[in-house]
Design an enzyme around this catalytic site. Structure first.
Site, short mmCIF file in Angstrom:
data_model
loop_
_atom_site.label_atom_id
_atom_site.label_comp_id
_atom_site.label_asym_id
_atom_site.label_seq_id
_atom_site.Cartn_x
_atom_site.Cartn_y
_atom_site.Cartn_z
N TYR A 93 11.14 9.04 14.64
CA TYR A 93 11.24 8.63 13.32
C TYR A 93 12.24 9.92 12.55
CZ TYR A 93 9.06 9.02 8.54
OH TYR A 93 9.00 8.98 7.19
N ARG A 147 -2.79 7.61 11.00
CA ARG A 147 -2.15 8.68 12.13
C ARG A 147 -3.27 9.71 12.48
NH1 ARG A 147 2.20 7.75 8.82
NH2 ARG A 147 2.28 10.11 8.01
N PRO A 156 -2.71 5.44 3.12
CA PRO A 156 -3.30 4.63 4.19
C PRO A 156 -2.56 4.84 5.68
CG PRO A 156 -3.43 3.22 2.25
CD PRO A 156 -2.39 4.42 2.01
N SER A 157 -1.23 4.95 5.69
CA SER A 157 -0.67 5.00 6.98
C SER A 157 -0.88 6.46 7.51
CB SER A 157 0.83 4.61 6.80
OG SER A 157 1.56 5.71 6.18
N GLN A 199 0.77 -1.28 -0.14
CA GLN A 199 0.07 0.07 -0.11
C GLN A 199 1.01 1.21 -0.08
OE1 GLN A 199 -2.38 -0.23 3.69
NE2 GLN A 199 -0.81 0.78 4.76
N GLY A 200 0.16 2.46 -0.27
CA GLY A 200 0.84 3.65 -0.03
C GLY A 200 2.17 4.09 -1.24
N ILE A 201 3.09 4.31 -0.46
CA ILE A 201 4.35 4.72 -1.51
C ILE A 201 4.95 3.31 -2.00
CG2 ILE A 201 6.59 5.91 -1.39
CD1 ILE A 201 5.79 7.81 0.53
N ARG A 225 1.35 22.59 7.25
CA ARG A 225 2.57 22.84 7.25
C ARG A 225 3.30 22.51 5.83
NH1 ARG A 225 4.21 17.04 10.35
NH2 ARG A 225 4.07 15.82 8.73
N ASP A 256 5.65 -7.94 0.95
CA ASP A 256 4.95 -7.15 2.16
C ASP A 256 4.68 -8.46 3.08
OD1 ASP A 256 3.39 -4.30 2.08
OD2 ASP A 256 2.68 -5.72 3.62
#
Length: 246
Positions: free
Chosen positions: A148, A189, A184-185, A17-19, A206, A38
């Site tokens: 992170y 969040r 999705p992540s 998923q995502g990037i 931002r 995955d």
């Protein structure tokens, strides 16, 4: 220009998923044979239905599984490390377990993947290693992104070290540093906040460009770094951030 990656084999982690998924799909569209890895069976089944993509279950936190995958897959032309986790909070919110998990997934997993796949890449004459980093920690301090940002700064050091060590042996190693990207992540969040609507507005605010990035925009950079067009580019942190570091 289609077919920019014809004849190349690429392996992508966290491709469900995502990037990671956007990158796997983009590489396949450009002609690469993509091994999409995955830990999620459902998303692997989905991406495995796309032409040019072979799904493979792989937990990058499992050292023996990574070694086995490297033995079975053999040489790849492109290794794209996308697996990662975004912890929310300051150093005071980051206990030992949170610290260890972020370091293990965001840094040690990349070390593990590169160390396992690099020997065959060298024997095959070289290739492109692409590591997913972030503007957080590398180029800008982002609030509530302590561990992170710390781990993503480490990814830049890892990237530059590998680039320097193997520059004469046909290996290029670069990192991509995204800003805030819709995924999705990110939704998870945002939904964890007491006021998700305001949280989304804050994330967008931002970004000087006035919007979130898309996974496809990050994938376009991955295609460039995977292909021969970037043959003179190594050891770089490529920024795709909507102006957040201006």
């Amino acid at each position: 220009m289609a077919g920019r990656l014809s004849g190349k084999t690429a392996l992508v982690t966290a491709a469900g998923q995502g990037i990671g998924r956007a990158c796997a799909e983009a590489l396949a569209r450009e002609g690469a044979s993509v091994i999409a890895t995955d830990i999620n069976d459902r998303t692997l089944a989905e991406i495995g239905a796309i032409a040019g993509i072979t799904p493979r279950k792989l937990d990058v936190l499992d050292a023996e599984a990574v070694k086995a995958a490297a033995r079975e897959v053999g040489a790849v032309d492109v290794l794209l490390n996308c697996a990662g986790f975004v912890h929310h909070g300051t150093i005071l919110d980051c206990d030992e377990d949170a610290f260890d998990f972020s370091v293990n997934l965001n840094v040690r997993a990349m070390y593990r993947m590169i160390r396992a796949f690099l020997p065959a890449m060298l024997e095959n004459g070289g290739g492109s290693v692409i590591n997913m980093a972030s503007v957080s920690g590398n180029l800008k301090g982002i609030p509530n992104r302590f561990i992170y940002g710390t781990t993503k700064a480490a990814v830049i050091g890892l990237t530059k070290s590998i680039a320097a060590d193997f520059i004469r042996q046909g290996i290029r190693c670069n990192a991509i540093c995204p800003g805030t990207v819709q995924s999705p992540s990110l939704d998870d969040r945002i939904n964890a906040f007491d006021d998700p609507v305001q949280a989304r507005k804050d994330f967008i605010a931002r970004q000087p460009l006035g919007r979130l990035g898309t996974a496809e925009e990050i994938a376009a950079m991955a295609v460039y770094l995977a292909g021969d067009e970037s043959a003179y580019t190594t050891g770089q942190a490529m920024i795709v951030d909507g102006g957040i570091t201006i």
